[in-house]
Design an enzyme around this catalytic site. Structure first.
Site, PDB file in Angstrom:
ATOM      1  CE1 TYR A  71      27.417  13.564 -17.639  1.00  0.00           C
ATOM      2  CE2 TYR A  71      29.037  15.309 -17.974  1.00  0.00           C
ATOM      3  CZ  TYR A  71      28.290  14.502 -17.136  1.00  0.00           C
ATOM      4  OH  TYR A  71      28.421  14.634 -15.770  1.00  0.00           O
ATOM      5  CG  HIS A  76      20.181  14.656 -20.959  1.00  0.00           C
ATOM      6  ND1 HIS A  76      18.867  14.911 -21.297  1.00  0.00           N
ATOM      7  CD2 HIS A  76      20.414  15.420 -19.844  1.00  0.00           C
ATOM      8  CE1 HIS A  76      18.337  15.777 -20.450  1.00  0.00           C
ATOM      9  NE2 HIS A  76      19.259  16.104 -19.559  1.00  0.00           N
ATOM     10  CG  PHE A 121      26.945  20.472 -16.729  1.00  0.00           C
ATOM     11  CD1 PHE A 121      27.152  19.350 -17.504  1.00  0.00           C
ATOM     12  CD2 PHE A 121      27.935  20.893 -15.857  1.00  0.00           C
ATOM     13  CE1 PHE A 121      28.336  18.638 -17.406  1.00  0.00           C
ATOM     14  CE2 PHE A 121      29.120  20.185 -15.755  1.00  0.00           C
ATOM     15  CZ  PHE A 121      29.325  19.054 -16.534  1.00  0.00           C
ATOM     16  CG  ASN A 123      19.751  20.705 -15.113  1.00  0.00           C
ATOM     17  OD1 ASN A 123      19.428  20.086 -16.114  1.00  0.00           O
ATOM     18  ND2 ASN A 123      19.773  20.150 -13.922  1.00  0.00           N
ATOM     19  CG  ASN A 169      15.389  19.835 -15.335  1.00  0.00           C
ATOM     20  OD1 ASN A 169      14.272  20.268 -15.056  1.00  0.00           O
ATOM     21  ND2 ASN A 169      15.938  18.820 -14.697  1.00  0.00           N
TER      22      ASN A 169
END
Length: 252
Positions: A71, A76, A121, A123, A169
């Site tokens: 990532y 994001h 993560f 969320n 989120n």
């Protein structure tokens, strides 16, 4: 509305044992088991209560993202990159792990700060942020969240004193773990809308093109200056700086 695949909601498996020094259980993700020193809680706690209590409490500068090599450099995770830009500019090492986050302690001007990159993560980011706020008794007006925003034009910044989660989120999780309070500042980093019929969940996990990277790097530098103004001169001046028309470097 921003969302990520359900698999990204999985926690890191870190479990704190708050006994003077934070210790972590072995984590299956090699990205979360680096050779990082364990952070003694008393070092931050001492700073937070010395002198005038309210003035000495550090600002929490929190960048949201997803941990792991897969990532890095994705849309994001621009919150992580904003933290990295601040750390580099101010000479703050972000190399301690505690409260399920990578932390760095330092000063911007004469203002104590903690730079925070949650290592669970996106969320579930609120687990880390909520624990830090509670432990250090940080006023919510000294908790700055930095994160990606699909609804802002690419590489634009927006600084607000409070607000909702806007479908993000990570922010939803933070608000939930702050007992539903939305009264904390946030620096939104525009990543633009997905092209064509691409799903937002796929778009936010894509890396930047070379030209987009150049533009975003310029935005991070602007963000660093905005943070300095925020801490040293106040939110109103910083918001004026951030929210005025921002020249695009992409076409230059």
């Amino acid at each position: 509305m921003q969302s990520v695949p359900a698999a990204l909601s999985t926690g890191s498996g870190l479990r704190p044992a708050l006994t003077g020094v934070v210790k972590w259980c072995p984590c299956p993700d090699p990205m979360l088991t680096p050779r990082r020193r364990i952070l003694p809680l008393t070092r931050f706690a001492a700073t937070s209560v010395s002198g005038e209590a309210s003035a000495a409490r550090p600002w929490l500068l929190v960048g949201l993202g997803n941990p792991g090599k897969n990532y890095q450099g994705t849309r994001h995770s621009v919150g992580f990159e904003m933290i990295d830009a601040i750390a580099k500019a101010e000479g703050i090492a972000v190399n301690s792990i505690s409260f399920k986050a990578l932390l760095g302690k330092g000063l911007i001007g004469n203002v104590p700060v903690m730079l925070v990159k949650p290592q669970i993560f996106m969320n579930a980011s609120g687990e880390s942020v909520g624990s830090l706020v509670s432990y250090f008794h940080v006023p919510l007006n000294q908790v700055l969240l930095m994160y990606d925003d699909l609804d802002l034009p690419f590489a634009k910044l927006r600084l607000l004193p409070k607000g909702g989660h806007g479908g993000h989120n990570g922010m939803r999780s933070v608000i939930n773990h702050l007992k539903g309070s939305r009264d904390f500042p946030r620096l939104r980093i525009g990543i633009g809308r997905p092209p064509g019929k691409m799903e937002p969940a796929s778009f936010v996990l894509k890396p930047f093109t070379r030209k987009e990277r150049e533009e975003m790097d310029f935005t991070f530098q602007r963000g660093v200056e905005a943070i300095r103004i925020l801490l040293l001169e106040g939110l109103n001046k910083s918001a004026t700086f951030v929210n005025t028309a921002q020249p695009s470097q992409l076409l230059n």
